[in-house]
Design a protein around this motif. Sequence first.
Motif, PDB file in Angstrom:
ATOM      1  N   LEU A  73       0.835  -1.206   0.000  1.00  0.00           N
ATOM      2  CA  LEU A  73       0.000   0.000   0.000  1.00  0.00           C
ATOM      3  C   LEU A  73       0.866   1.251   0.000  1.00  0.00           C
ATOM      4  O   LEU A  73       0.594   2.219  -0.730  1.00  0.00           O
ATOM      5  CB  LEU A  73      -0.929  -0.024   1.215  1.00  0.00           C
ATOM      6  CG  LEU A  73      -1.842   1.182   1.391  1.00  0.00           C
ATOM      7  CD1 LEU A  73      -2.831   1.307   0.242  1.00  0.00           C
ATOM      8  CD2 LEU A  73      -2.602   1.097   2.714  1.00  0.00           C
ATOM      9  N   GLN A 112       2.115   1.849  -3.408  1.00  0.00           N
ATOM     10  CA  GLN A 112       1.057   2.380  -4.272  1.00  0.00           C
ATOM     11  C   GLN A 112       0.824   3.873  -3.989  1.00  0.00           C
ATOM     12  O   GLN A 112       0.609   4.647  -4.909  1.00  0.00           O
ATOM     13  CB  GLN A 112      -0.235   1.585  -4.077  1.00  0.00           C
ATOM     14  CG  GLN A 112      -0.144   0.182  -4.661  1.00  0.00           C
ATOM     15  CD  GLN A 112      -1.131  -0.811  -4.074  1.00  0.00           C
ATOM     16  OE1 GLN A 112      -0.809  -1.996  -3.938  1.00  0.00           O
ATOM     17  NE2 GLN A 112      -2.317  -0.359  -3.706  1.00  0.00           N
ATOM     18  N   LEU A 113       0.889   4.247  -2.722  1.00  0.00           N
ATOM     19  CA  LEU A 113       0.705   5.658  -2.379  1.00  0.00           C
ATOM     20  C   LEU A 113       1.860   6.492  -2.926  1.00  0.00           C
ATOM     21  O   LEU A 113       1.648   7.571  -3.489  1.00  0.00           O
ATOM     22  CB  LEU A 113       0.596   5.815  -0.856  1.00  0.00           C
ATOM     23  CG  LEU A 113      -0.721   5.320  -0.251  1.00  0.00           C
ATOM     24  CD1 LEU A 113      -0.615   5.211   1.271  1.00  0.00           C
ATOM     25  CD2 LEU A 113      -1.890   6.242  -0.624  1.00  0.00           C
ATOM     26  N   ARG A 143       1.858   7.505  -6.614  1.00  0.00           N
ATOM     27  CA  ARG A 143       1.012   8.617  -7.042  1.00  0.00           C
ATOM     28  C   ARG A 143       1.754   9.947  -7.046  1.00  0.00           C
ATOM     29  O   ARG A 143       1.238  10.947  -7.541  1.00  0.00           O
ATOM     30  CB  ARG A 143      -0.233   8.677  -6.147  1.00  0.00           C
ATOM     31  CG  ARG A 143      -1.248   7.622  -6.599  1.00  0.00           C
ATOM     32  CD  ARG A 143      -2.247   7.247  -5.549  1.00  0.00           C
ATOM     33  NE  ARG A 143      -3.323   6.450  -6.136  1.00  0.00           N
ATOM     34  CZ  ARG A 143      -3.214   5.144  -6.411  1.00  0.00           C
ATOM     35  NH1 ARG A 143      -2.096   4.496  -6.172  1.00  0.00           N
ATOM     36  NH2 ARG A 143      -4.232   4.492  -6.955  1.00  0.00           N
TER      37      ARG A 143
END
Lengths: 481, 481
Positions: free
Chosen positions: B245, B248-249, B252
């Motif tokens: 996670l 994935q953050l 961005r």
Amino acid sequence: MFKRALFLAAVLAAPVWAAPVAPDAAAVATATKLRDQGVASDTGYQLLESLTTEVGQRLAGTEAEARGRDWAAKKMQALGFTNVRIEEFKVPLWVRGVETAEVTAPTPQRLVVTALGHSGATPAAGIEAEVVRFASFDDLVAAPAGSLNGKIAFLDHYMKPTQDGSSYGAFGAVRFVGPSIAASKGAIGVVIRSLGTNDARVAHTGVTDWENALPAVPVTGGSKVVGAKIAPIPAGALSVPDGDLMRQLFARGGPVRMKLVLTPAFKGDGVSGNVIGEIPGRSAPDEIVLIGGHLDSWDLGTGAVDDGAGVVIAMAAAKLIKAQAPQGPRRTVRVVLFGAEEIGGMGGDDYGKRHAGEKHVLAMESDFGADRIWKITSRVADTGIPTVRAMQRVLAPLGINPTTDNANGGGSDLAPIGPTVGMLTLHQDGTHYFDLHHTPDDTFDKVDPAQLAQNVAAYAVTTWLAADSDVAFGPAPAPKK
Amino acid sequence: MFKRALFLAAVLAAPVWAAPVAPDAAAVATATKLRDQGVASDTGYQLLESLTTEVGQRLAGTEAEARGRDWAAKKMQALGFTNVRIEEFKVPLWVRGVETAEVTAPTPQRLVVTALGHSGATPAAGIEAEVVRFASFDDLVAAPAGSLNGKIAFLDHYMKPTQDGSSYGAFGAVRFVGPSIAASKGAIGVVIRSLGTNDARVAHTGVTDWENALPAVPVTGGSKVVGAKIAPIPAGALSVPDGDLMRQLFARGGPVRMKLVLTPAFKGDGVSGNVIGEIPGRSAPDEIVLIGGHLDSWDLGTGAVDDGAGVVIAMAAAKLIKAQAPQGPRRTVRVVLFGAEEIGGMGGDDYGKRHAGEKHVLAMESDFGADRIWKITSRVADTGIPTVRAMQRVLAPLGINPTTDNANGGGSDLAPIGPTVGMLTLHQDGTHYFDLHHTPDDTFDKVDPAQLAQNVAAYAVTTWLAADSDVAFGPAPAPKK
């Protein structure tokens, strides 16, 4: 003899398969294209990565669920859906507090515990009491009134994985009404063995019903009836390995004692809501084929499998149809992402009330994870059967068993739109679903993109063939009991 | 050509296999009996059930570890071992406190975190700061002095399962010295992606070294050097899915912020100890074949796999030998259950000091889980090689590869008894070891009784053939670098 009888049944059923009344060749050709586009598409997977990363868990009634609605409405707009709207409603807001459990006798052991949804609370310092083990739900039901006064009940069971998820039905009463029955017999707390099917040391939450067990047994001990409910007592789930440990401790024969701290709380009313978007029908826009999932999740994971998957399967399937038929199918495809399913199907109830007068033709809900679909069953009028058979033929190459089961369709959020609407169920493989269900392990990494895409393909095919059709799928026959 | 060269090498090696000098036929016959009794025995499994149920976790220096020593001494007496004793020593006592982590920007996400062993503490209210991600340990090392001032470092990596456990070596520096290096560059906190190899949402703890990274880089920012150590900063491990996670953050592109609460504390000195028991040798009792595991564990699980398994493998193997040869083998079999291995091999150090003058002939430690042994390597003098080959021949039917690797033997607790003692390593399959290692998932249910019994058989065979022998296994050649 048995095999011969089956063979004869197949022969008798054959004419229906061989000579479908509908749909036409063009509709089937489009369905076949949608199938192949679906399995090749990563739209669902990308949407799920976005939902779980940018929103995360979406507990009913919380600000996080509201962010989920905003996410969904924006994505629906971006996907080209029309009539995108949020329909809000009130729900009870229950939030988790501190949660610890430890065996204090015969030997200290810390346990992994989580509060069940709508659990009562212990004092901040917890409760400490002797534990009584019940090897089955029936044993709990048979326990005498008052026999749990001042005690903590440990509700054990033997749930194992099943492809169709039927073991959840078989053992689910342990969570659904076990705590209220234990409370009615005087228990001051309850821990259940999680409704889980693997050996991960995570606890499975899920809502508990403090209402419907009430008529079953007289209320004794310190427990109270408040209105139509038994007053919730502290009720938690232990991880499966901790359930094993409890079993091993009880096997030694001496008393087992536990300290339990669970401090969840009801916080009054919260706001939940359904998110709706449409691909309008080109010639019969008032006839609705409804597909959906539920947007809320439990708070421990990121709600990827339950039910982020259902949300993105419905969205991605509708997007494929929109791209393939820019003028829309004959009927309207309506995507409904329900709120507050986990705490009692409240989004389905609200939808049913608001949209009772509308012409729902067929409805499908995806709410059993992200693994591949292995069979399709229906609950439709005879007029709809040839179309169901056509759906099954298009989808058989994806490993989806055709069945002639026409007494099995629907989902928890669909019941309120009325018993006469046709229903399909696209059955996902549930072998591993209860490894993850309602746990911290329900995260994006558990989802296989190829299996998710197979779901998208199957929803696109079935939705298209129902929507680009003028056959009646209702009134549906009664559901199988 | 390559295959031909291999074939020639096998032919050249053959004489060693065909004409062993030792052991004699009677010893081999007994070893074969022990092998077959081992795979059929559930002694190890029953001991492990008892240890994990009746004692549970055994964190070094705690009362729980002391209960583990009492358990072990009583079980050794019951198994008929002699000279059963506990040798205590002091260790630093470090205990876990509150542990929570959450992403605060770009979106709220709760993370599963646990403090690394000997982590520093945040204030009770925690710290909140921007996070800097490092995709590799080398990137962290290359970061400029002061570049982490006021920030939390996220140490990412790409560890995957390997049968020989080599990925722990390849990526272990992230935990061993990553936090101290990050501190030296000004970080106020560190979270690492767990050194884990599956997708379970549990964090992997393990000790961090605040001493040995010091010479590498100048200390900057708010970090301090205290004595020979860098002052510990809060250092935790995120579960693997939470590591995903975070990735994935960061993908961005915007800033990621985290709130971290870790409140472990050093509590001064605690008491640890080694537990020792023997099957005395019938004619050379002063010559010692040492087998063992470590009794302490991390505190999150029940220490079943790490290293309850090693403890019971050694105990059950010695018990088989005692039953088979009531007068004992020629030499003494000494079972040593080390304390405080996890926090720095302190039990091995203490044993090495106390027993430095004794005649250790051969030593083996089981500390890589409970899965099957797949190969045997050695580090013994030439005189010991024929006996090693005999061990390998007896064990080949259990699926254990013979190897000619004679530069690979020993365990973390064995180094202190001196470089000249012969060493064997019975390599366990580590493919799934780092799924469980140092997590709440290290519980009894993860152990397969058949694989555990195979280990017991292999230790019984090797221990017997070394102990019922008069050949020298030392001085050992230098270990492989």
